[in-house]
Design an enzyme around this catalytic site. Structure first.
Site, PDB file in Angstrom:
ATOM      1  N   ASP A   9     -30.221  15.212   2.527  1.00  0.00           N
ATOM      2  CA  ASP A   9     -31.142  14.469   1.658  1.00  0.00           C
ATOM      3  C   ASP A   9     -31.044  15.012   0.232  1.00  0.00           C
ATOM      4  OD1 ASP A   9     -33.516  12.917   0.918  1.00  0.00           O
ATOM      5  OD2 ASP A   9     -34.554  14.845   0.945  1.00  0.00           O
ATOM      6  N   ASP A  11     -33.516  14.032  -2.984  1.00  0.00           N
ATOM      7  CA  ASP A  11     -34.763  14.312  -3.703  1.00  0.00           C
ATOM      8  C   ASP A  11     -35.706  15.138  -2.829  1.00  0.00           C
ATOM      9  OD1 ASP A  11     -36.459  14.282  -5.815  1.00  0.00           O
ATOM     10  OD2 ASP A  11     -36.795  12.115  -5.831  1.00  0.00           O
ATOM     11  N   ASP A 208     -36.474  17.110   3.614  1.00  0.00           N
ATOM     12  CA  ASP A 208     -37.823  17.661   3.418  1.00  0.00           C
ATOM     13  C   ASP A 208     -38.912  16.727   3.947  1.00  0.00           C
ATOM     14  OD1 ASP A 208     -37.208  15.802   1.277  1.00  0.00           O
ATOM     15  OD2 ASP A 208     -39.097  16.443   0.374  1.00  0.00           O
TER      16      ASP A 208
HETATM   17 MG    MG Z   1     -36.426  14.070   0.258  1.00  0.00          MG
END
Ligand code: MG
Length: 268
Positions: A9, A11, A208
């Protein structure tokens, strides 16, 4: 078939806004040196792979366009697989339009002809008029596809509506559920597995966000690694709630990119 592959991932994992997360550059350098197959995996449909890699490079993270997999690419591939000569009305930004065109599909801007598909992604120039046009086309029979379900995005001045929020308006107007391509949908994941020339059992997704990254791992059958920090979407304070909402649990939890790098070195 490629083994021990990673989907990473962007961001909240490798950067926040324009700021690189400490250790992102050395993590990617290590992956390249070790020959570990990986892709940067993003739900963001607004940018082309070239835009994404240029942005990473600007922050000091090594990346090439070939290492980028976006929800736009998977959307275009999904449509081309179902109807190679499809006509598509695009409500989104240039990354989406570019992917649709590159897949050999035809973008139609006229609202007079009903296209095969209405594809909706993030569109920061979305309007009442566009909502009306897209909604009418779906009601007239075009298949509704949403690039990604993200409702909220971090912005410089606070939270911003994501593609999923715009899609929710279209869903409300038409009473139609879209086909959702981006994480946690297995459609994007399976597309990424194909790009990596591998299968789910050989892949770990790193991110995240419980609701997108980790749930994508669960839904597609690959391993998942949660980056748990105070700055990501999932934090030590909300992990319990997010696990319940996502109905998923990460297979691994790491607390910074250095820990992930150490783990990566055990893969070979
Ligand atoms: Mg993310």
């Amino acid at each position: 078939m490629a083994q021990n592959c990673l989907l990473i991932d962007l961001d909240g994992t490798l950067y926040h806004g324009e700021r690189m997360v400490p250790g992102a550059d050395t993590l990617i350098t290590t992956l390249n040196e070790q020959g570990i197959p990986f892709l940067f995996l993003t739900n963001n449909s607004s940018a082309t792979p070239q835009d994404v890699s240029a942005r990473l490079n600007k922050m000091g993270i090594p990346a090439t366009p070939q290492q980028v997999c976006t929800s736009s690419m998977a959307t275009a591939a999904y449509i081309a697989e179902h109807k190679a000569d499809a006509t598509v009305a695009v409500f989104g930004e240039h990354g989406l339009r570019s992917a649709i065109t590159e897949a050999g599909l035809t973008i139609v801007d006229s609202v007079d002809a009903i296209p095969d598909y209405v594809v909706q992604g993030i569109d920061r120039e979305f309007s009442y008029q566009k909502l009306a046009e897209a909604g009418r086309l779906i009601l007239a029979g075009a298949t509704f596809i949403s690039t990604n379900p993200d409702l909220l995005l971090p912005g410089a001045g606070g939270l911003m509506p994501g593609a999923g929020t715009l899609g929710s308006a279209l869903k409300a107007m038409t009473g139609t559920e879209p086909i959702v391509i981006g994480k946690p949908s297995a459609i994007l994941m399976n597309f990424a597995f194909t790009l990596l020339n591998t299968q789910a059992s050989e892949v770990t997704i790193i991110g995240d966000n419980m609701m997108t990254d980790i749930k994508a791992g669960t839904q597609s059958g690959c391993r998942s690694l949660l980056l748990l920090t105070d700055e990501g979407v999932t934090t030590p304070q909300n992990i319990e709630i997010h696990q319940k909402l996502a109905e998923s649990k990460p297979d691994l939890i790491k607390h910074n990119l250095q820990e992930i790098e150490q783990w990566v070195l055990t893969l070979h």
